[in-house]
Design an enzyme around this catalytic site. Structure first.
Site, PDB file in Angstrom:
ATOM      1  N   ASP A   1       0.831  -1.189   0.000  1.00  0.00           N
ATOM      2  CA  ASP A   1       0.000   0.000   0.000  1.00  0.00           C
ATOM      3  C   ASP A   1       0.881   1.261   0.000  1.00  0.00           C
ATOM      4  OD1 ASP A   1      -2.291   1.477   0.162  1.00  0.00           O
ATOM      5  OD2 ASP A   1      -2.539   1.300   2.318  1.00  0.00           O
TER       6      ASP A   1
ATOM      7  N   CYS B   1     -20.490 -12.765  -4.971  1.00  0.00           N
ATOM      8  CA  CYS B   1     -21.455 -11.807  -4.399  1.00  0.00           C
ATOM      9  C   CYS B   1     -22.884 -12.228  -4.755  1.00  0.00           C
ATOM     10  CB  CYS B   1     -21.202 -10.400  -4.923  1.00  0.00           C
ATOM     11  SG  CYS B   1     -19.882  -9.525  -4.056  1.00  0.00           S
TER      12      CYS B   1
ATOM     13  N   CYS C   1     -24.022  -4.683   1.357  1.00  0.00           N
ATOM     14  CA  CYS C   1     -23.069  -3.595   1.626  1.00  0.00           C
ATOM     15  C   CYS C   1     -23.566  -2.268   1.050  1.00  0.00           C
ATOM     16  CB  CYS C   1     -21.690  -3.934   1.069  1.00  0.00           C
ATOM     17  SG  CYS C   1     -21.690  -4.383  -0.669  1.00  0.00           S
TER      18      CYS C   1
ATOM     19  N   CYS D   1     -14.127   3.557   8.470  1.00  0.00           N
ATOM     20  CA  CYS D   1     -15.481   3.005   8.583  1.00  0.00           C
ATOM     21  C   CYS D   1     -15.402   1.563   8.098  1.00  0.00           C
ATOM     22  CB  CYS D   1     -16.423   3.811   7.693  1.00  0.00           C
ATOM     23  SG  CYS D   1     -18.101   3.161   7.591  1.00  0.00           S
TER      24      CYS D   1
END
Ligand code: SF4
Length: 355
Positions: A144, A198, A204, A251
């Site tokens: 990252d 999914c 979500c 979050c």
């Protein structure tokens, strides 16, 4: 990238060893893929054209080097993608924290120590083992930390699929994991792309407090609470502040609701254990911290990234969203004259919520 090798190598055997060594170094999975990210590049280009990256200008700045590994590190033909679970051992149940508006919610990935160093070191140790086996080879390690399309690479390497919330999900382990990569010039055999599971689920999308998942697989970062509380440097748009609740750093809602996280496992890494000073503390207590206390208590934590001003900005919003009480109002009033324009403006907004 220049490799120096003498004897021919059995790359199938080497790939198996890399996966075994990865497991010994604490990675839950290692996958290998090539550098063809055409599909992901189209998605990235569209996302940038829509301006959905907000003020993350670095996303656009690196152009297509992000989706073309060999342009970032010449000579790269394979990417070794690694994942490491992080769900913190002993973390307070996330929903319990979200349901307590007097406490600050910190995204579960950031309640422990900063993962960048830990993963980078482990990947380097993996490189050292490969070097001991094959001699010098071309490589570069990422966590990252550079323009790398790590989710798309992980999906291609078979580590999991990119869900409708745009995080990577593993069928057997959910989505609470970090990713790291080794770009290399070793012609290793590749793994198969992970299949998407999914299905018809849209949990979500409905769970996002700010409707940031504007369509399946489409995240508008400008609305995402992780972006607003971590990446955005200036004021947070007023219309979004009430929706942030008590989330003061990141979050997790889209992942908390995801049914695949039933299969997530707790991390064994001591470095990911929640740290007392930042994890699930009273907002009024956190709002008292001096800049020096912020620096020492977030040392070695990903929270450092938001900076002291951003930290106070976020807590002011959470205090504005908390039920009115003497403690909350007094806490906010203590910073009505804060030296920072940004903090003062957010405190004024928060106090207005209690009038
Ligand atoms: S909540 Fe449902 S739609 Fe969203 S990522 Fe998980 S499985 Fe996919």
């Amino acid at each position: 990238m220049v490799s120096k090798r003498s004897a021919p190598l059995n790359f199938h055997q080497l790939a198996e060893r890399i996966k075994r060594w990865g497991a010994q170094l604490g990675f839950q999975q290692i996958g290998i893929t090539d550098t063809d990210l055409d599909r992901a590049e189209r998605h990235l280009t569209h996302w940038l054209e829509q301006g959905r990256h907000g003020e993350m200008h670095y996303m656009a700045r690196h152009g297509l080097r992000r989706s073309r590994p060999a342009e970032l590190v010449p000579g790269t033909i394979r990417v070794i993608s690694a994942r490491m679970d992080y769900w913190p051992p002993g973390a307070r149940e996330a929903f319990a924290v979200l349901d307590d508006p007097t406490v600050g919610f910190v995204s579960r990935y950031a309640t422990g120590g900063d993962y960048h160093k830990l993963i980078r070191k482990r990947l380097q140790r993996l490189v050292d083992r490969i070097t001991a086996q094959v001699g010098q080879f071309g490589y570069r390690v990422f966590t990252d930390s550079a323009p790398v399309l790590e989710k798309a690479l992980a999906e291609k390497a078979g580590l999991g699929w990119i869900g409708k919330h745009t995080n990577v999900i593993n069928q057997a382990a959910g989505s609470w994991f970090f990713l790291g990569e080794i770009y290399t010039d070793l012609p290793l055999p590749m793994d198969s792309r992970a299949r998407n599971h999914c299905g018809t689920c849209t949990a979500c999308i409905g769970a996002c407090p700010t409707n940031a998942i504007v369509a399946p697989y489409q995240l508008d970062a400008r609305l995402c609470i992780s972006y607003l509380t971590i990446e955005l440097r200036g004021p947070i748009p007023k219309r979004l502040r009430p929706l942030i609740g008590n989330r003061i750093f990141g979050c997790d809602d889209c992942q908390l609701i995801c049914p695949w996280n039933r299969f997530a496992r707790t991390s064994n890494e001591p470095g990911f254990s929640p740290r007392a000073p930042v994890s699930d503390r009273k907002l009024a207590e956190l709002f008292k911290w001096t800049e020096r206390e912020f620096a020492s208590r977030t040392s070695g934590s990903a929270i450092r990234r938001v900076g002291y001003e951003g930290w106070l900005r976020n807590i002011a919003i959470a205090l504005g969203n908390a039920p009115t009480s003497k403690v909350v109002v007094t806490s906010l009033e203590s910073r009505s004259d804060d030296a920072s324009d940004l903090v003062r403006e957010h405190v004024a907004w928060a106090l207005a919520q209690h009038r």
